[in-house]
Enzyme design. Structure first.
Site, PDB file in Angstrom:
ATOM      1  N   ASP A  28       0.830  -1.213   0.000  1.00 28.72           N
ATOM      2  CA  ASP A  28       0.000   0.000   0.000  1.00 28.72           C
ATOM      3  C   ASP A  28       0.864   1.263   0.000  1.00 28.72           C
ATOM      4  OD1 ASP A  28      -1.932   2.077   0.781  1.00 28.72           O
ATOM      5  OD2 ASP A  28      -3.242   0.387   1.278  1.00 28.72           O
ATOM      6  N   SER A  68      -7.478   4.301  -0.637  1.00 23.29           N
ATOM      7  CA  SER A  68      -7.235   2.851  -0.634  1.00 23.29           C
ATOM      8  C   SER A  68      -8.512   2.050  -0.831  1.00 23.29           C
ATOM      9  CB  SER A  68      -6.580   2.424   0.677  1.00 23.29           C
ATOM     10  OG  SER A  68      -5.322   3.020   0.807  1.00 23.29           O
ATOM     11  N   THR A 121      -8.106  -1.701   2.374  1.00 18.64           N
ATOM     12  CA  THR A 121      -7.629  -2.686   1.394  1.00 18.64           C
ATOM     13  C   THR A 121      -8.181  -4.081   1.671  1.00 18.64           C
ATOM     14  OG1 THR A 121      -5.667  -1.324   1.086  1.00 18.64           O
ATOM     15  CG2 THR A 121      -5.585  -3.570   0.213  1.00 18.64           C
ATOM     16  N   GLU A 236      -1.451  -7.860   1.955  1.00 19.32           N
ATOM     17  CA  GLU A 236      -1.178  -6.421   1.921  1.00 19.32           C
ATOM     18  C   GLU A 236      -0.045  -6.056   2.883  1.00 19.32           C
ATOM     19  OE1 GLU A 236      -3.745  -3.692   3.944  1.00 19.32           O
ATOM     20  OE2 GLU A 236      -3.197  -2.021   2.662  1.00 19.32           O
ATOM     21  N   ASP A 241       2.436   2.718   3.225  1.00 16.44           N
ATOM     22  CA  ASP A 241       1.472   3.827   3.176  1.00 16.44           C
ATOM     23  C   ASP A 241       1.447   4.607   4.493  1.00 16.44           C
ATOM     24  OD1 ASP A 241      -1.021   5.155   1.993  1.00 16.44           O
ATOM     25  OD2 ASP A 241      -1.854   4.263   3.804  1.00 16.44           O
ATOM     26  N   HIS A 245       2.490   8.455   4.837  1.00 13.61           N
ATOM     27  CA  HIS A 245       1.525   9.459   5.324  1.00 13.61           C
ATOM     28  C   HIS A 245       2.146  10.339   6.405  1.00 13.61           C
ATOM     29  CE1 HIS A 245      -2.395   8.944   3.462  1.00 13.61           C
ATOM     30  NE2 HIS A 245      -2.305   7.640   3.558  1.00 13.61           N
ATOM     31  N   HIS A 284      -1.702   2.775  -4.920  1.00 10.31           N
ATOM     32  CA  HIS A 284      -1.432   4.186  -5.261  1.00 10.31           C
ATOM     33  C   HIS A 284      -0.100   4.535  -4.625  1.00 10.31           C
ATOM     34  CE1 HIS A 284      -2.265   4.939  -1.076  1.00 10.31           C
ATOM     35  NE2 HIS A 284      -3.348   4.200  -1.214  1.00 10.31           N
TER      36      HIS A 284
HETATM   37 ZN    ZN Z   1      -3.672   2.666  -0.019  1.00  9.88          ZN
END
Ligand code: ZN
Length: 403
Positions: A28, A68, A121, A236, A241, A245, A284
């Site tokens: 992610d 997500s 996700t 995942e 991610d 962030h 992404h």
């Molecule tokens: Zn994501």
């Protein structure tokens, strides 16, 4: 929007034997700069470097930058939707996911994440709700799904009635690595209250009762391979991610390096089991990460840190700049073990794997009743279906769908 392009691309693949086992891996929030940083820290090529063969466009139905939830829905169900949607399309109609397709085909299904299991996700692959914030509805639908393996964080959402429901559905609930490794049969692992503990904090797991992502992946394979019909598994790596962030490159990088070891583990397993297709793609990019050779003088001065922060990497090689604390709309990589399977958009992935293309779940008719906060559907033949357990109830539209 139907995504049929990939079906054409896949004709050579489908002409051969259809894969028995399907593994989708999602790091992610991983952009190309994250790969560069991880390779730099490792000091040698990543396993991913050897497996990348394409690019994926990631946008959602209502935004050039996806979240997500919309991305997972596109990847799992084959249709782009609005940001925040979990397993439903822009009209809030539940979409059949590849996990549900696999189960209907008699395969086993597993969902593994370092996020809360109710995260966007894993949710996109196992639930149908109009908003990603409906964690308890997502968990209830996950338990109702009858999938074989759920491993991740998110224990704070588990209430006593849901625990009871889990037992009724035949799951063994496990909360530590040891319990996970000893459990037989259908397994529901919730190892932390929210997201799992970051690898960078764990320092190789010493003193933690939580399993690592490689340990969870190994357990999932263990359980799923007992089915002669094969399986679908989604893995995942959620915290590239999370780190990006927070403009925290060491966090993101540790997580990506760990995810990369799982990529090796899965690709090795797949080469020993040639009837397995592995598809790997981020949902992404997160953070607008750029790697510079001098300090960035712009507005986001505070986001600058060296890749050597917290002892990661060689000194002075990169100055790091994050342009946002959210996601960006850039393309991400596509990797795996079968370069003929080459979707170019997130919503094409599932079509490429299973001839699925934005199929909706069948709608159910009847009378909606609310009793003590619980919604029921009374059907014409007098049956009563409980919302989210026996059928999917989409509250904002008042419609019911068969799972
Ligand atoms: Zn994501």
């Amino acid at each position: 929007m139907k995504c049929v392009l990939s079906l054409l691309l896949l004709i050579p693949f489908l002409a051969g034997a259809a894969p028995k086992n399907i593994i989708v891996m999602i790091p992610d929030g991983t952009g190309h700069a994250s790969l560069t940083a991880a390779r730099h820290v490792k000091g040698e090529p990543l396993t991913l470097d050897t497996a990348i063969y394409g690019v994926i466009e990631t946008r959602s139905a209502d935004n050039s930058v996806t979240d997500s939830a919309a991305a997972a829905t596109a990847m799992a169900c084959g249709e782009r939707t609005y940001n925040g949607a979990v397993g439903v399309n822009s009209k809030r109609i539940p979409l059949r996911s590849i996990s549900e397709w696999a189960k209907a085909e008699g395969k086993s299904v597993g969902i593994v994440t370092t996020d809360a299991i109710t995260g966007a996700t894993p949710g996109g692959f196992s639930a149908h709700v109009v908003s990603r914030s409906n964690a308890s509805e997502i968990l209830e639908q996950q338990i109702a799904s009858g999938f074989d393996v759920f491993l991740g964080g998110g224990a704070k959402t588990l209430t006593d009635p849901l625990k009871q429901f889990m037992r009724e559905k035949g799951y063994t609930l496990v909360t530590t690595k040891t319990e996970m490794q000893q459990a037989d049969g259908k397994i529901f692992g919730l190892f932390s209250p929210g997201i799992m503990t970051a690898k960078v904090t764990l320092r190789d797991g010493k003193g933690s009762t939580e399993p690592t992502l490689p340990e969870m992946a190994a357990k999932a394979l263990d359980v799923l391979t007992s089915n002669p019909n094969g399986f679908f598994l989604m893995i995942e790596g959620a915290q590239v991610d999370k780190g990006n962030h927070e403009s925290d490159l060491p966090w993101a990088t540790f997580e990506l390096l760990e995810f990369d070891t799982v990529v090796k583990q899965i690709l090795d397993w797949a080469s020993a089991h040639p009837d397995t297709i592995v598809l790997i793609a981020p949902d992404h990019e997160t953070g607008g990460l750029t790697l510079l050779n001098e300090p960035y003088e712009g507005a986001r001065q505070k986001a600058i840190c060296s890749v050597t922060d917290k002892g990661v990497g060689k000194p002075g090689d990169y100055f790091v700049h994050y342009s946002t604390t959210w996601h960006t709309g850039v393309d991400v990589f596509l990797a795996g073990n079968n370069p003929t399977c080459k979707p170019t958009r997130n919503c094409d992935m599932i079509g490429a794997l299973a001839e699925l293309s934005a199929e909706t779940l069948p709608e159910l008719q009847g009378k909606t009743i609310k009793e003590q906060g619980v919604y029921w559907l009374e059907t014409a033949d007098g049956k009563r279906l409980r919302a989210q357990r026996d059928a999917i109830f989409v509250k904002p539209t008042g419609k019911w769908y068969q799972r």
